[in-house]
Write a protein that holds these residues in place. Structure first.
Motif, PDB file in Angstrom:
ATOM      1  N   ALA A 152     -12.409  -1.645   4.162  1.00 40.15           N
ATOM      2  CA  ALA A 152     -11.513  -0.523   3.871  1.00 40.15           C
ATOM      3  C   ALA A 152     -11.226  -0.464   2.375  1.00 40.15           C
ATOM      4  O   ALA A 152     -11.154   0.623   1.779  1.00 40.15           O
ATOM      5  CB  ALA A 152     -10.217  -0.678   4.666  1.00 40.15           C
ATOM      6  N   GLY A 153     -11.084  -1.628   1.767  1.00 40.71           N
ATOM      7  CA  GLY A 153     -10.868  -1.667   0.314  1.00 40.71           C
ATOM      8  C   GLY A 153     -12.069  -1.136  -0.442  1.00 40.71           C
ATOM      9  O   GLY A 153     -11.934  -0.384  -1.408  1.00 40.71           O
ATOM     10  N   VAL A 210      -5.314  -2.188  -0.220  1.00 44.52           N
ATOM     11  CA  VAL A 210      -5.901  -1.717   1.041  1.00 44.52           C
ATOM     12  C   VAL A 210      -6.841  -2.779   1.606  1.00 44.52           C
ATOM     13  O   VAL A 210      -6.870  -3.038   2.816  1.00 44.52           O
ATOM     14  CB  VAL A 210      -6.655  -0.380   0.830  1.00 44.52           C
ATOM     15  N   SER A 240     -14.575   5.832  -4.142  1.00 49.01           N
ATOM     16  CA  SER A 240     -14.237   7.146  -4.679  1.00 49.01           C
ATOM     17  C   SER A 240     -13.834   7.104  -6.154  1.00 49.01           C
ATOM     18  O   SER A 240     -13.582   8.143  -6.758  1.00 49.01           O
ATOM     19  CB  SER A 240     -13.078   7.751  -3.874  1.00 49.01           C
ATOM     20  N   ARG A 295      -4.574   0.011  -5.843  1.00 52.32           N
ATOM     21  CA  ARG A 295      -4.330   0.348  -4.440  1.00 52.32           C
ATOM     22  C   ARG A 295      -5.518  -0.090  -3.581  1.00 52.32           C
ATOM     23  O   ARG A 295      -5.324  -0.559  -2.445  1.00 52.32           O
ATOM     24  CB  ARG A 295      -4.093   1.845  -4.287  1.00 52.32           C
ATOM     25  N   ALA A 296      -6.745   0.045  -4.099  1.00 49.31           N
ATOM     26  CA  ALA A 296      -7.921  -0.368  -3.346  1.00 49.31           C
ATOM     27  C   ALA A 296      -7.860  -1.863  -3.015  1.00 49.31           C
ATOM     28  O   ALA A 296      -8.248  -2.282  -1.913  1.00 49.31           O
ATOM     29  CB  ALA A 296      -9.194  -0.048  -4.132  1.00 49.31           C
ATOM     30  N   GLU A 339       0.971   6.503  -6.871  1.00 50.15           N
ATOM     31  CA  GLU A 339      -0.130   7.424  -7.150  1.00 50.15           C
ATOM     32  C   GLU A 339       0.378   8.858  -7.239  1.00 50.15           C
ATOM     33  O   GLU A 339      -0.056   9.633  -8.101  1.00 50.15           O
ATOM     34  CB  GLU A 339      -1.198   7.307  -6.058  1.00 50.15           C
ATOM     35  N   ARG A 358      -4.948   3.786  -8.521  1.00 52.56           N
ATOM     36  CA  ARG A 358      -5.844   3.882  -7.365  1.00 52.56           C
ATOM     37  C   ARG A 358      -6.732   2.644  -7.252  1.00 52.56           C
ATOM     38  O   ARG A 358      -7.065   2.201  -6.148  1.00 52.56           O
ATOM     39  CB  ARG A 358      -6.682   5.156  -7.477  1.00 52.56           C
ATOM     40  N   ASP A 363       0.965   4.251  -2.726  1.00 49.93           N
ATOM     41  CA  ASP A 363       0.860   5.671  -2.411  1.00 49.93           C
ATOM     42  C   ASP A 363       1.919   6.466  -3.179  1.00 49.93           C
ATOM     43  O   ASP A 363       1.639   7.546  -3.727  1.00 49.93           O
ATOM     44  CB  ASP A 363       1.027   5.898  -0.899  1.00 49.93           C
ATOM     45  N   ALA A 374     -12.144   2.600  -0.277  1.00 54.00           N
ATOM     46  CA  ALA A 374     -11.198   3.194  -1.223  1.00 54.00           C
ATOM     47  C   ALA A 374     -11.739   3.110  -2.653  1.00 54.00           C
ATOM     48  O   ALA A 374     -11.547   4.018  -3.464  1.00 54.00           O
ATOM     49  CB  ALA A 374      -9.848   2.496  -1.119  1.00 54.00           C
ATOM     50  N   VAL A 412       0.840  -1.202   0.000  1.00 55.46           N
ATOM     51  CA  VAL A 412       0.000   0.000   0.000  1.00 55.46           C
ATOM     52  C   VAL A 412       0.877   1.255   0.000  1.00 55.46           C
ATOM     53  O   VAL A 412       0.595   2.228  -0.710  1.00 55.46           O
ATOM     54  CB  VAL A 412      -0.945   0.008   1.226  1.00 55.46           C
TER      55      VAL A 412
END
Length: 390
Positions: free
Chosen positions: A326-327, A318, A333, A314-315, A302, A311, A299, A330, A295
C-alpha cells in the motif's frame, strides 16, 4: 554574565533606538557594539538595570557613529562647495524618550520580510532578534565571517526603510524560525535551542495557535535529539532509537501546548506536524506507534500544504499502517526526483521482502544523500542487505 539575558534584551533595545529615530541598520550596528561592551564590562561590574545600561550605551554608540558620519559628510560638502556642487546636511536625531512599547514582534516581522531570501532572513533574525554576533552566526552556518557579514549587511539595507507600524506575516516568521531550528548545532551556538527560545519569545508576544504549534513541534523533536545519533556519530532511525533517552519533560510540555492550540479549532500545518510528532513520542515502542492516526494527520497536513514532501512522508506512514505494498502504491503517484524518494522506495521494498531491489535503491539513494551522515547510513543499509542476500 547571563548571556541568555543579554540576548533576550536585544530586540527591546533595538526597538527603542528605532523608535527614537535611528535608522534600522545603524541602530542594529550600535546594539551589537553595546553587546560587545557588555561582554567586556559586565563580568566585573554588572549593572543594576541591564536593559537601561544597554539602551544608554547603544544610543551613545549610535550618536558617535552619526557624528562621525556628519563630520565626514561636512568634509565632503567642503569639497563639493569648492567644485560648485550642492550639499545636504545630516540632522542628528533627538534622544526622545521611547514609548513603553515592546517592538519584539515587529522586529520578528521585519527580519522575516518577504523581500529577503530565506538565508538572509534567518541570519538577520539571529542577529537582530537573537542577539548573536556575526562570528557566531557564521560558525553555526559553517561559512566565513566576511561572507555572513555581507549577507547581514545586504539584509539590513533591504529592510532599513520598512516602518515598524506596518503589519507582518506570522506564517513567514514561523517558517524562518523553523529553518533556524532545523540547522541544529554547530560552532558554539546551539541553533535548535536558540530557535526554541525565540519561538517562546514570539509566543509571549502574539496569541496565535500556529505559534504554539511550532513551539510544540520543536519541543517534541528536540526531546529525541540525544537518541538520533550513535556514539560514533552515525544516524539512528526512529524505530531503533533508545526511547529511554528521550526528554520526557519536553515531550510533556510539547503535548500540553499542542492540546491547548488544537482546542482553539484553527488547525495549521505546524499543529498537524506536532500532532504527528506527539503520536511518535507517545508510543513506548516502535511497534506500538499508532500509524493509522498518523496517516489521518498526514491527510490533514496534505490538505493544508499540498506539499509533495508531505505526500512522500504519508506514503511511509501508509506502508506502516496498511502494509508495504500500500505504501508503494502511494509512492507510485509521486515524482521520483523528490528528495529522499529513492530512500523511501528502498525501505518499502525491504519491508515487502524484495531485498535485491531494496539494496540497489539504498545504494542509489546514498549517491543522492544531502549530507555525509545520511549517505553513510544508506550505504550501510545497502551493504547489510547485500550481506543477507549473500
Amino acid at each position: 554574565m547571563d548571556e541568555v539575558l543579554i540576548r533576550s534584551l536585544t530586540p527591546h533595545v533595538l526597538g527603542i533606538l528605532v523608535r527614537r529615530g535611528a535608522d534600522f541598520a545603524a541602530a542594529e550596528d550600535a546594539v551589537q557594539d553595546a553587546l560587545v561592551e557588555a561582554v567586556r564590562v559586565w563580568p566585573a561590574d554588572p549593572p543594576r538595570d541591564p536593559k537601561g545600561w544597554l539602551v544608554a550605551v547603544a544610543w551613545r554608540k549610535f550618536l558617535d557613529a552619526t557624528k562621525a558620519n556628519v563630520a565626514r559628510r561636512r568634509r565632503e560638502d567642503v569639497v563639493d562647495a569648492e567644485r560648485g556642487l550642492p550639499s545636504d546636511h545630516d540632522v542628528e536625531p533627538a534622544p526622545d524618550p521611547a514609548p513603553a512599547v515592546d517592538d519584539t514582534l515587529q522586529l520578528y516581522f521585519l527580519c522575516a520580510h518577504p523581500a529577503l531570501t530565506p538565508s538572509s532572513a534567518v541570519a538577520l533574525t539571529l542577529r537582530a532578534v537573537g542577539g548573536l554576533t556575526t562570528r557566531q552566526i557564521a560558525q553555526a552556518y559553517l561559512v566565513p565571517e566576511a561572507t555572513m557579514a555581507q549577507r547581514i549587511s545586504r539584509a539590513k539595507r533591504t529592510v532599513s526603510g520598512v516602518r515598524f507600524d506596518q503589519p507582518g506575516d506570522v506564517a513567514t516568521v514561523l517558517r524562518v524560525l523553523y529553518l533556524v531550528f532545523n540547522e541544529g548545532y554547530s560552532g558554539d551556538v546551539d541553533l535548535a535551542a536558540e530557535a526554541i527560545r525565540l519561538t517562546r519569545q514570539l509566543a509571549a508576544a502574539v496569541d496565535h495557535p500556529e505559534v504554539a504549534g511550532l513551539l510544540a513541534l520543536m519541543l517534541l523533536h528536540h526531546a529525541r535529539r540525544a537518541a538520533r545519533t550513535a556514539p560514533d556519530g552515525s544516524l539512528v532511525p526512529l524505530a531503533e532509537q533508545d526511547r529511554g533517552t528521550w526528554d520526557t519533560e519536553s515531550i510533556a510540555e510539547g503535548v500540553v501546548i499542542l492540546q491547548t492550540a488544537l482546542a482553539r479549532d484553527r488547525l495549521g500545518e505546524f499543529q498537524a506536524q506536532a500532532a504527528i510528532a506527539a503520536l511518535h513520542a507517545d508510543a513506548l515502542t516502535a511497534e506500538e506507534t499508532d500509524w493509522v492516526q498518523i496517516v489521518e494527520w498526514y491527510d490533514e497536513l496534505e490538505l493544508l500544504t499540498d506539499s509533495p514532501v508531505v505526500r512522500l512522508n504519508r506514503a511511509v506512514a501508509v506502508g506502516e499502517a496498511d502494509g508495504p505494498r500500500a505504501g508503494l502504491a502511494a509512492l507510485a503517484s509521486l515524482d521520483d526526483s523528490l528528495p529522499r524518494h529513492t530512500a523511501v522506495a528502498a525501505y518499502l521494498h525491504e519491508r515487502d521482502g524484495d531485498l535485491a531491489v531494496a539494496a540497489r535503491l539504498y545504494a542509489e539513494a546514498a549517491l543522492k544523500a544531502p549530507n555525509l551522515a545520511e549517505r553513510e547510513h544508506l550505504t550501510r543499509q545497502a551493504a547489510r542487505l547485500n550481506a543477507r542476500r549473500g
